[in-house]
Design a protein around this motif. Structure first.
Motif, PDB file in Angstrom:
ATOM      1  N   LEU A   1       0.848   9.992  -4.045  1.00 49.80           N
ATOM      2  CA  LEU A   1      -0.053   8.986  -3.284  1.00 49.80           C
ATOM      3  C   LEU A   1      -0.392   9.927  -1.914  1.00 49.80           C
ATOM      4  CD1 LEU A   1      -0.161   6.262  -1.429  1.00 49.80           C
ATOM      5  CD2 LEU A   1       1.899   6.738  -0.807  1.00 49.80           C
TER       6      LEU A   1
ATOM      7  N   ALA B   1       2.704   0.514  -5.003  1.00 52.44           N
ATOM      8  CA  ALA B   1       1.789   1.429  -5.102  1.00 52.44           C
ATOM      9  C   ALA B   1       1.318   1.078  -6.904  1.00 52.44           C
ATOM     10  CB  ALA B   1       1.630   3.101  -4.945  1.00 52.44           C
TER      11      ALA B   1
ATOM     12  N   ILE C   1       1.423   7.506  -9.552  1.00 55.87           N
ATOM     13  CA  ILE C   1       1.506   7.085  -8.113  1.00 55.87           C
ATOM     14  C   ILE C   1       2.864   8.092  -7.352  1.00 55.87           C
ATOM     15  CG2 ILE C   1       1.825   4.706  -9.056  1.00 55.87           C
ATOM     16  CD1 ILE C   1       4.815   4.619  -8.951  1.00 55.87           C
TER      17      ILE C   1
ATOM     18  N   ILE D   1       5.587   4.427  -1.984  1.00 49.94           N
ATOM     19  CA  ILE D   1       5.289   3.503  -3.241  1.00 49.94           C
ATOM     20  C   ILE D   1       6.472   2.698  -3.840  1.00 49.94           C
ATOM     21  CG2 ILE D   1       4.066   5.925  -3.446  1.00 49.94           C
ATOM     22  CD1 ILE D   1       5.678   7.091  -4.903  1.00 49.94           C
TER      23      ILE D   1
ATOM     24  N   LEU E   1      -2.067   1.572  -2.191  1.00 48.01           N
ATOM     25  CA  LEU E   1      -1.441   0.381  -1.304  1.00 48.01           C
ATOM     26  C   LEU E   1      -0.897  -0.811  -1.197  1.00 48.01           C
ATOM     27  CD1 LEU E   1       0.728   3.447   0.807  1.00 48.01           C
ATOM     28  CD2 LEU E   1       1.395   2.881  -0.900  1.00 48.01           C
TER      29      LEU E   1
END
Length: 171
Positions: free
Chosen positions: A57, A152, A54, A3, A146
């Motif tokens: 993820l 990210a 983020i 990220i 992504l």
């Protein structure tokens, strides 16, 4: 690394054997770097207004796996690792993440001994379970995706792309 820091992701790829073997130096570096990156995100988004998402993820898919199978059937890390692969595949379909980078994510997940094929919960069940994700806004599921390794974004994805992703990543 996926990220925020492509170089760190590459380091993880190069050092995965040492990490799996619990090499003290490798673990110390990896844990330290992860803490630095998380602190960077948290300091930029102390009130959780957006950026901090983020850090999730792989979690939209991973939490669906946990809830769909029953909590404790898969470890949280296994579910999120598999979710990383699913998020990478969806990133390829929606943002053009290169196939080679998707494969890098898959290979690293495999190298750490986690599953890279998600359980078959049924398409409708998958979508229902993901609808409960905390990033869902106005009934729209938002994913951490992504555009490239090391960066990210959080955004919705077309239902057709999510369905394609599920067909490709569920076993």
């Amino acid at each position: 690394g996926l990220i925020l820091d492509a170089d760190f992701f590459e380091w993880c790829e190069r050092n995965v054997a040492q990490l799996v073997a619990l090499d003290a130096d490798a673990l110390a570096y990896a844990i330290g770097r992860c803490c630095e990156l998380k602190a960077q995100v948290v300091s930029e988004d102390e009130k959780e207004t957006g950026l901090r998402a983020i850090l999730n993820l792989g979690h939209t898919f991973g939490h669906a796996i946990e809830a769909g199978l029953g909590f404790g059937t898969w470890l949280h890390g296994e579910a999120v690792a598999c979710g990383l692969v699913q998020a990478a595949v969806l990133s390829g379909k929606t943002l053009g993440l290169p196939v080679d980078d998707i494969e890098r994510v898959r290979q690293l997940v495999r190298a750490i001994g986690c599953p890279d094929i998600a359980p078959d919960l049924g398409q409708e069940s998958w979508l229902d379970l993901m609808q409960g994700d905390k990033k869902t806004e106005g009934g729209e599921i938002r994913y951490v995706l992504l555009p490239e390794v090391g960066r990210a974004v959080v955004q919705a994805a077309p239902l057709s792309k999510v369905q394609e992703t599920l067909k490709e990543t569920v076993g």
